[in-house]
Design a protein around this motif. Structure first.
Motif, PDB file in Angstrom:
ATOM      1  N   LEU A 268       0.825  -1.211   0.000  1.00 25.94           N
ATOM      2  CA  LEU A 268       0.000   0.000   0.000  1.00 25.94           C
ATOM      3  C   LEU A 268       0.861   1.263   0.000  1.00 25.94           C
ATOM      4  CD1 LEU A 268      -2.855  -0.747   2.556  1.00 25.94           C
ATOM      5  CD2 LEU A 268      -3.074  -0.426   0.101  1.00 25.94           C
ATOM      6  N   GLY A 269       2.166   1.089   0.187  1.00 29.33           N
ATOM      7  CA  GLY A 269       3.053   2.248   0.201  1.00 29.33           C
ATOM      8  C   GLY A 269       3.321   2.779   1.597  1.00 29.33           C
ATOM      9  N   LEU A 270       2.916   2.031   2.634  1.00 28.12           N
ATOM     10  CA  LEU A 270       3.208   2.462   4.006  1.00 28.12           C
ATOM     11  C   LEU A 270       4.701   2.293   4.273  1.00 28.12           C
ATOM     12  CD1 LEU A 270       0.276   0.726   5.929  1.00 28.12           C
ATOM     13  CD2 LEU A 270       0.460   3.144   5.384  1.00 28.12           C
ATOM     14  N   LEU A 274       4.986   3.521   9.732  1.00 24.58           N
ATOM     15  CA  LEU A 274       3.534   3.371   9.654  1.00 24.58           C
ATOM     16  C   LEU A 274       3.122   1.897   9.635  1.00 24.58           C
ATOM     17  CD1 LEU A 274       2.496   6.185   7.154  1.00 24.58           C
ATOM     18  CD2 LEU A 274       2.083   6.097   9.602  1.00 24.58           C
ATOM     19  N   LEU A 278       0.607   0.927  12.510  1.00 28.25           N
ATOM     20  CA  LEU A 278      -0.795   0.727  12.147  1.00 28.25           C
ATOM     21  C   LEU A 278      -1.157  -0.733  11.928  1.00 28.25           C
ATOM     22  CD1 LEU A 278      -1.066   3.623   9.542  1.00 28.25           C
ATOM     23  CD2 LEU A 278      -1.908   3.653  11.883  1.00 28.25           C
TER      24      LEU A 278
ATOM     25  N   LEU B 120      -7.015   2.935   5.179  1.00 29.04           N
ATOM     26  CA  LEU B 120      -5.668   3.030   5.764  1.00 29.04           C
ATOM     27  C   LEU B 120      -4.673   3.677   4.803  1.00 29.04           C
ATOM     28  CD1 LEU B 120      -4.334   1.968   8.472  1.00 29.04           C
ATOM     29  CD2 LEU B 120      -3.339   0.196   7.061  1.00 29.04           C
ATOM     30  N   GLY B 121      -4.588   3.133   3.595  1.00 28.50           N
ATOM     31  CA  GLY B 121      -3.647   3.663   2.606  1.00 28.50           C
ATOM     32  C   GLY B 121      -3.945   5.108   2.239  1.00 28.50           C
ATOM     33  N   TRP B 124      -3.129   7.539   5.266  1.00 33.17           N
ATOM     34  CA  TRP B 124      -1.752   7.671   5.753  1.00 33.17           C
ATOM     35  C   TRP B 124      -0.750   7.889   4.650  1.00 33.17           C
ATOM     36  CZ3 TRP B 124      -0.951   8.434  10.798  1.00 33.17           C
ATOM     37  CH2 TRP B 124      -1.998   8.080  11.664  1.00 33.17           C
ATOM     38  N   VAL B 125      -0.995   7.346   3.467  1.00 34.28           N
ATOM     39  CA  VAL B 125      -0.020   7.510   2.382  1.00 34.28           C
ATOM     40  C   VAL B 125      -0.401   8.693   1.495  1.00 34.28           C
ATOM     41  CG1 VAL B 125       1.065   6.393   0.408  1.00 34.28           C
ATOM     42  CG2 VAL B 125       0.486   5.049   2.423  1.00 34.28           C
ATOM     43  N   ARG B 169      -9.456  -2.569  -1.613  1.00 42.39           N
ATOM     44  CA  ARG B 169      -8.425  -1.874  -0.846  1.00 42.39           C
ATOM     45  C   ARG B 169      -7.335  -1.323  -1.769  1.00 42.39           C
ATOM     46  NH1 ARG B 169      -4.974  -5.118   3.614  1.00 42.39           N
ATOM     47  NH2 ARG B 169      -4.268  -6.233   1.766  1.00 42.39           N
ATOM     48  N   MET B 173      -6.362   3.203  -3.513  1.00 39.21           N
ATOM     49  CA  MET B 173      -5.141   3.993  -3.716  1.00 39.21           C
ATOM     50  C   MET B 173      -5.108   4.577  -5.125  1.00 39.21           C
ATOM     51  SD  MET B 173      -3.377   4.060  -0.961  1.00 39.21           S
ATOM     52  CE  MET B 173      -1.682   4.439  -1.401  1.00 39.21           C
TER      53      MET B 173
END
Lengths: 365, 261
Positions: A268-270, A274, A278, B120-121, B124-125, B169, B173
């Motif tokens: 997801l790119g975290l 993070l 998370l 989430l993505g 935060w991203v 999910r 993005m």
């Protein structure tokens, strides 16, 4: 063909009468076989021999409010050793007329702990409440401002000291332990080595030796005239010690996380921070709640070891009472009281952890 | 199942554009001593849909995992949307945000609700405000026909539902490419279709997709190209029609005869 009819037949079938009700339960759990029946009878006999005399000693024949003399004449327990010396056991050498201050501080602490039980309040504001609360407790204990008479920390003792050492010890050791666990898992060689060495060194020595080091050896390295508060030194030793154990437990949780969780978070790119905050830590820390709580409980009890560096925690104040000739010989009663205090602390911790586990579970439908 | 999906073929339009999305040049990868990928060359255009198949251990999963750097390649070049994959962590995170990935075992976050998994993505991203991220999440959940499950936890859903959530999910993005790593292999047979249907809808909207799968019906109806991999190499590459009707290599023929029965 016969099997098709069976389900309906099965519904109306009642269990055989012996397996239900009191008789069924007793037979199934207490007398299922020769050896178990023997054990049951032996246990019943032992209970008969011990419980009634204990109740007689603790409640029926006991005295609650007399001097040492009255106690000597009583046939049962002398709880007066506790009730007459309660203020010294709880507050130690804290100035007698100022003891409302540690009492208020403790009540404040219990209030804060009670509020923090509920996960709905776990927000930023709770953190601020704790900071304000702890500052207020510090002011109450130390005094020196707001017209409060200053009380040196050498005079602190009893239950407030035990609670201080354990609450600060546990809350500081936990995040430190998590950081150490992450460090030990780190790809960076330097950090990893540092954490491994730290954890293994600390785990390799008993807490007592750390406490000795902090109180006797450590001051030798300080320059002339510089002293660090004795309580603070003991506190740091407890934190460092507990953190090493928590680190190993948390590491176990981290290793139990499936690789796919890291990959999904990364995909997801975290970033690392993070991903950990998370995705990984919330799950890993949840898995290790039971062993973590064991460590916290034993750390709570281990704070009693500070007696060896002459800090007066609640166990030491109790011992002091017993060394008074007037109260000599009533140690069972006094120690039972202290044991109850410790038990209440430990039991509420383990109780709370079970509640938390249940709340955090996402398995149920 | 293959015939049924193949019937839908005319419903999937959108020819690939001429712009290059992914370029892989002479890429090698080793696991220790084992040479998993032995010189992969592959160009994927925007809106192109590629199906990769091959026997297990042929390196097909490793190939697509290299594209978003879940695996590190040791030689050659991978360029995604003009950015080369190097050790630069900023580049890697940027590419990962643009490349969506769907895993064989879904890998949803079990401690978060479906809605939280999806937001989430973005939050935060992408730094999307929470309200907006939730709206977007609900939009994509509608799309995979599962909006009513938003408040549940992954453990409460069936495998097929979980995989559709995983697709949503990734879509949240707003990726430029979607990678699918055997998305239906871990599913019970009756759940495969619901996931494939979602993937076909995605294809119809012109998403660039690279799919590792053995669902040949899906390949026939959706793919522009089918690649066959064996022993770390791309052995054969063709349009689905030619690939299935007229495979050239012996190994491809053998493989097809094994999976098509």
């Amino acid at each position: 063909m016969a099997s098709a009819a069976q389900p309906t037949e099965r519904e109306v079938l009642k269990p055989p009468p012996t397996s239900v009700g009191v008789v069924g339960w007793v037979r199934a759990n207490l007398f299922n076989g020769f050896f178990n029946s023997l054990l049951t009878l032996a246990t019943i006999f032992l209970l008969y021999k011990t419980v009634p005399p204990l109740i007689r000693w603790a409640f029926i024949d006991s005295v609650w409010h007399t001097g040492g003399q009255g106690c000597r004449q009583a046939t049962g327990a002398c709880w007066a050793v506790v009730t007459e010396n309660l203020r010294f056991i709880i507050f130690g050498f804290y100035p007698y007329d100022q003891q409302w201050r540690p009492l208020t501080a403790m009540l404040l602490l219990f209030l804060l702990l009670f509020i923090s039980r509920d996960r709905r309040y776990w927000k930023k504001s709770l953190l601020y409440t704790w900071v304000i609360g702890l500052t207020a407790m510090g002011i109450l204990m130390r005094g020196g401002i707001l017209g409060l008479q200053p009380v040196e920390s050498t005079q602190w003792g009893g239950l407030p000291l035990t609670l201080l050492l354990s609450i600060f010890g546990l809350t500081a050791a936990y995040p430190l332990g998590v950081l150490l666990a992450l460090g030990r898992q780190s790809q960076m060689k330097g950090i990893k080595t540092l954490c491994v060495v730290y954890i293994e060194l600390i785990r390799g020595v008993p807490l007592i030796s750390l406490l000795f080091m902090s109180s006797i050896i450590f001051p030798l390295f300080l320059p002339e005239g510089v002293t660090i508060n004795k309580i603070l030194r003991a506190q740091v030793a407890i934190i460092l010690f507990t953190a090493a154990y928590i680190a190993e437990v948390v590491r176990g949780g981290l290793q139990g996380m499936p690789r796919g969780q890291y990959e999904a978070a990364e995909a997801l790119g975290l970033n690392y921070y993070l991903t950990m905050r998370l995705v990984i830590l919330p799950q890993a820390l949840k898995i290790v709640i039971p062993p973590t709580v064991s460590i916290l409980i034993s750390a709570f009890k281990d704070t009693s070891l500070v007696v060896i560096i002459a800090l007066y925690d609640v166990l030491k104040t109790t011992q002091s009472v017993l060394s008074n000739p007037k109260w000599m010989g009533f140690s069972p009663e006094a120690y039972i009281f202290v044991a109850i205090l410790y038990f209440l602390g430990c039991f509420s911790m383990s109780n709370y952890s079970r509640k938390l586990e249940k709340e955090l579970s996402t398995e149920e439908y | 199942m293959g015939d049924q999906s193949a019937a839908k073929k005319p419903a999937v339009p959108a020819a690939p554009s001429d712009e290059v999305m992914i370029e892989i040049i002479d890429m090698h990868k080793w696991f220790g001593e084992f040479h998993v990928l032995q010189g992969i060359n592959l160009t994927v255009k925007k809106k192109e849909r590629i199906v990769i198949c091959g026997p297990s251990g042929s390196g097909k999963s490793t190939l697509i995992r290299c594209i978003n750097r879940l695996e590190e390649h040791q030689r050659g070049k991978i360029i995604v949307d003009g950015i080369e994959l190097t050790n630069n962590i900023r580049n890697i995170e940027q590419i990962r945000a643009e490349v969506g990935m769907v895993f064989q075992h879904f890998n949803l976050f079990p401690h978060l609700t479906i809605l939280e998994n999806l937001t989430l993505g973005p939050i935060w991203v992408r730094k999307t405000p929470k309200r907006k991220a939730e709206e977007m999440a609900m939009y994509y959940l509608e799309k995979v026909h599962i909006a009513e499950q938003a408040k549940k936890y992954p453990g409460q859903l069936s495998g097929g539902q979980q995989q559709r959530v995983a697709i949503a999910r990734s879509l949240c993005m707003e990726p430029k490419v979607m990678l699918f790593d055997e998305p239906t292999s871990a599913l019970d047979p009756e759940m495969i279709k619901e996931v494939l249907d979602v993937m076909i809808e995605l294809a119809q909207e012109g998403m660039t997709m690279i799919v590792v799968t053995h669902e040949m019906g899906f390949a026939k109806s959706v793919a522009h190209r089918v690649l066959f991999m064996d022993y770390g190499r791309i052995v054969e590459e063709n349009t689905p029609e030619m690939f299935f009707e007229n495979p050239r290599h012996e190994r491809t023929k053998l493989f097809l005869s094994q999976i098509l029965h």
